[in-house]
Design an enzyme around this catalytic site. Sequence first.
Site, short mmCIF file in Angstrom:
data_model
loop_
_atom_site.label_atom_id
_atom_site.label_comp_id
_atom_site.label_asym_id
_atom_site.label_seq_id
_atom_site.Cartn_x
_atom_site.Cartn_y
_atom_site.Cartn_z
N GLU A 124 0.84 -1.20 0.00
CA GLU A 124 0.00 0.00 0.00
C GLU A 124 0.87 1.25 0.00
O GLU A 124 0.60 2.23 -0.70
CB GLU A 124 -0.88 0.03 1.26
CG GLU A 124 -1.68 -1.23 1.55
CD GLU A 124 -0.90 -2.28 2.35
OE1 GLU A 124 0.30 -2.46 2.09
OE2 GLU A 124 -1.51 -2.93 3.22
N LEU B 39 21.28 -28.06 -4.83
CA LEU B 39 20.03 -27.53 -4.25
C LEU B 39 19.92 -26.00 -4.30
O LEU B 39 19.46 -25.37 -3.35
CB LEU B 39 19.83 -28.02 -2.80
CG LEU B 39 19.77 -29.52 -2.56
CD1 LEU B 39 19.50 -29.81 -1.09
CD2 LEU B 39 18.71 -30.18 -3.43
C1 AOF Z 1 4.60 -7.34 4.00
N1 AOF Z 1 4.27 -6.67 2.88
O1 AOF Z 1 2.86 -5.52 1.60
C2 AOF Z 1 2.10 -6.30 3.68
C3 AOF Z 1 2.42 -7.02 4.86
O2 AOF Z 1 7.90 -7.69 9.01
P1 AOF Z 1 7.05 -6.51 8.68
O3 AOF Z 1 7.06 -5.44 9.69
O4 AOF Z 1 7.33 -6.01 7.27
O5 AOF Z 1 5.54 -7.05 8.69
C4 AOF Z 1 5.21 -8.23 8.04
C5 AOF Z 1 3.72 -8.46 8.23
O6 AOF Z 1 2.99 -7.33 7.75
C6 AOF Z 1 3.18 -9.63 7.42
O7 AOF Z 1 3.27 -10.86 8.10
C7 AOF Z 1 1.72 -9.24 7.26
O8 AOF Z 1 1.03 -9.59 8.45
C8 AOF Z 1 1.74 -7.73 7.20
N2 AOF Z 1 1.51 -7.20 5.84
N3 AOF Z 1 3.69 -7.52 4.97
O9 AOF Z 1 5.73 -7.77 4.15
C9 AOF Z 1 3.07 -6.14 2.67
N4 AOF Z 1 0.88 -5.76 3.50
ZN ZN Z 2 1.66 -2.91 6.02
#
Ligand code: AOF
Ligand code: ZN
Length: 347
Positions: free
Chosen positions: A51, A202
């Site tokens: 987003e 692998l």
């Molecule tokens: C993503 N990309 O576009 C969206 C995610 O490790 P973080 O802080 O980047 O958060 C990961 C979590 O954020 C992921 O497990 C999901 O719940 C949420 N959304 N994550 O990497 C994205 N929209």
């Molecule tokens: Zn997010």
Amino acid sequence: MTDQDYFKLAVAAAHQGLDTWTNPQVGAVIVKDGQVIATGYHHQFGQAHAEVDALSQLDDVADAKDSTVYVTLEPCSHYGKTPPCAKRLAEVGVARVVIGQQDPNPLVSGKGIQLLEDHGVAVTVLNQTADLNEAYTYFYQHHQPYFTLKYAMSLDGKINGAGMTRTQLTSEPAQQDVQQLRSRQHAILIGEHTLLNDDPQLTVRTRQQAFPPIRIALVRDANQLDRRLKLFNNAAPTWFLSETEVTTSVPENVKVVVRPEWTPVVISQYLAEQGLQAVLVEGGSQVQAAFLAADLVNELVVYVAPKVLGGAGLPAAVGEPLTAAFNLGAPTITQFGHDVRVRARRV
Ligand code: AOF
Ligand code: ZN
């Protein structure tokens, strides 16, 4: 254009994110007055979420006011590597968010939708992303990795010819497809017999990956391994799941984990603890049978080559008896050169 049409654009954008390991693939499209004004996706683990990537495509973020955002996964509500996307969307004043699926990650699940609604943003959930992030969703729902079993076999169900060397059953187009399959995994797992017999690499050779799959081999005693085996090279991280404590030093990319016995259930628990969501089991026949017998296989990907190897003593694709035979869902069948790929999922 309908919601469905715009949503498809978001799904297509999500598929472009090839290095999100172990985060989900997510795409987003911003629509205003019937026009797509921005498209974004999650490019790589740790980088901007879809987003926010879409918002960053706008010359002026104020253009997003009163827009509709189509996003394949529920916008996040947590402060992780980046601030919460749901909050950001509300702040820029989007009118409506159309979501592919609720996030199965408990950090977010339902809270992103709540946050949007609390800020007066209309939310529609389509429940339409079953094929995207299959392993991610399964991992959070079941607390274990999504295991795919892959093997190539002859028309008479053998995975290797006579002798101690590897038999190449499939030809180039099928091998290219295996590279694709590997590139979507968090780890590739083999048994000791395959390690010693085939000395496989692998790796994914078709494209450079920010996070190549971890190479995992089950071994009785990691001390006994010949250091010239390819898994000791630094092409990707390697984990040896050993049943004997290691007393010798190992290269930096190699980790040895010791348990008295590495059954499929113990393996699954350990890999889940390590956060691995998608694991490819690449043989050999005993390991394949053990994972099937433990009811841990989510999907089979079998390449069938037009060869007949014969020989009662040759390794069969599933080399040990299974206590219970089972059926799989309707397969998808694809031809690669002269070989055929059969993909079937547990139902
Ligand atoms: C993503 N990309 O576009 C969206 C995610 O490790 P973080 O802080 O980047 O958060 C990961 C979590 O954020 C992921 O497990 C999901 O719940 C949420 N959304 N994550 O990497 C994205 N929209
Ligand atoms: Zn997010």
